[in-house]
Motif scaffolding. Structure first.
Motif, short mmCIF file in Angstrom:
data_model
loop_
_atom_site.label_atom_id
_atom_site.label_comp_id
_atom_site.label_asym_id
_atom_site.label_seq_id
_atom_site.Cartn_x
_atom_site.Cartn_y
_atom_site.Cartn_z
N TYR A 121 -8.36 8.13 0.71
CA TYR A 121 -8.34 7.40 1.99
C TYR A 121 -6.92 7.34 2.55
O TYR A 121 -6.71 7.55 3.75
CB TYR A 121 -8.90 5.99 1.78
CG TYR A 121 -8.87 5.15 3.03
CD1 TYR A 121 -9.78 5.36 4.05
CD2 TYR A 121 -7.91 4.16 3.20
CE1 TYR A 121 -9.75 4.61 5.21
CE2 TYR A 121 -7.86 3.40 4.35
CZ TYR A 121 -8.78 3.63 5.35
OH TYR A 121 -8.73 2.88 6.50
N TYR A 122 -5.94 7.07 1.69
CA TYR A 122 -4.55 7.00 2.12
C TYR A 122 -4.09 8.33 2.70
O TYR A 122 -3.46 8.38 3.76
CB TYR A 122 -3.67 6.59 0.93
CG TYR A 122 -2.23 6.34 1.26
CD1 TYR A 122 -1.86 5.19 1.95
CD2 TYR A 122 -1.24 7.22 0.87
CE1 TYR A 122 -0.54 4.95 2.26
CE2 TYR A 122 0.08 6.98 1.17
CZ TYR A 122 0.44 5.84 1.85
OH TYR A 122 1.75 5.60 2.16
N LYS A 159 -7.85 5.74 -7.37
CA LYS A 159 -8.66 5.00 -6.40
C LYS A 159 -7.83 4.73 -5.13
O LYS A 159 -6.72 4.24 -5.18
CB LYS A 159 -9.11 3.67 -7.00
CG LYS A 159 -10.02 2.91 -6.10
CD LYS A 159 -10.50 1.63 -6.73
CE LYS A 159 -11.43 0.92 -5.77
NZ LYS A 159 -11.83 -0.37 -6.24
N GLY A 160 -8.40 5.08 -3.99
CA GLY A 160 -7.76 4.83 -2.70
C GLY A 160 -6.80 5.93 -2.25
O GLY A 160 -6.31 5.90 -1.13
N ARG A 186 0.82 -1.22 0.00
CA ARG A 186 0.00 0.00 0.00
C ARG A 186 0.85 1.27 0.00
O ARG A 186 0.36 2.35 -0.33
CB ARG A 186 -0.92 0.01 1.21
CG ARG A 186 -0.16 0.16 2.50
CD ARG A 186 -1.01 0.61 3.65
NE ARG A 186 -0.11 1.07 4.68
CZ ARG A 186 -0.08 0.61 5.90
NH1 ARG A 186 -0.94 -0.30 6.29
NH2 ARG A 186 0.78 1.07 6.77
#
Length: 195
Positions: A165-166, A161-162, A80
């Motif tokens: 949030y990260y 995408k994401g 991640r």
């Protein structure tokens, strides 16, 4: 053959096996290295030994990941955290001053005012806390919009995408608790390219 006299031999300093940057131990002989390689290649004899080897491998792997999180070595990062987009997001969040940094002092102040016994002070503390929470929410929303704009400018072909949030999960942590550790200072100018 050239031979040194005893006085010349004493004048030359003895080299230490723990020199700076050295491994701190002698190089094993070929026979020892081959024996160690054969021992590693040999399968475990029983379940206990297999479990012990697995524990040692996991411990070594997690030690490397922890060390990489502190030093910024991206080879051992979790999936991640890898890549130029994630590195930019980390730097973008870390270079800003965030109101989350002030949350712990405000919480302590609110607790002190709440336990003071004075209802008016307790109410003031609660108002300060609510105002601080509102500031944090506004700060995170502004950060999100600026981050999206920068990501589309710098990484036009990368999937987003994401990323929000990260960034938000990183921004909600106190700076000293963030992993991977921050590699930039507050206010520092970010490089243009992260490839």
């Amino acid at each position: 053959m050239f031979r040194r006299s005893k006085s010349e031999a004493e004048a030359v300093p003895a080299t230490s096996s723990s020199k700076e940057g050295g491994k701190g131990r002698p190089t094993p002989s070929r026979r020892e290295a081959e024996a160690a390689a054969r021992a590693r290649a040999r399968g475990p004899r029983d379940r206990k030994e297999a479990a012990r080897r697995q524990r040692e491998t996991r411990a070594e792997s997690s030690r490397k990941v922890r060390e990489a999180m502190k030093t910024g070595d991206e080879r051992y990062f979790l999936t991640r955290d890898k890549g130029p987009v994630r590195r930019f997001i980390r730097d973008f969040v870390d270079v800003r001053f965030s109101f989350v940094e002030l949350m712990i002092p405000v919480l302590i102040l609110t607790m002190v005012l709440g336990y003071s016994g004075n209802a008016r002070l307790a109410q003031t503390g609660n108002l300060v806390l609510m105002g601080m929470l509102l500031l944090v929410v506004v700060d995170i929303l502004l950060m999100r919009f600026r981050l999206r704009r920068e990501l589309t400018r710098r990484f036009p072909d990368a999937p987003l995408k994401g990323t929000t949030y990260y960034a938000i999960t990183r921004a909600m942590q106190m700076k000293f608790m963030r992993l991977p550790k921050s590699q930039v200072r507050i206010g520092q100018k970010l490089p243009e390219h992260y490839r």
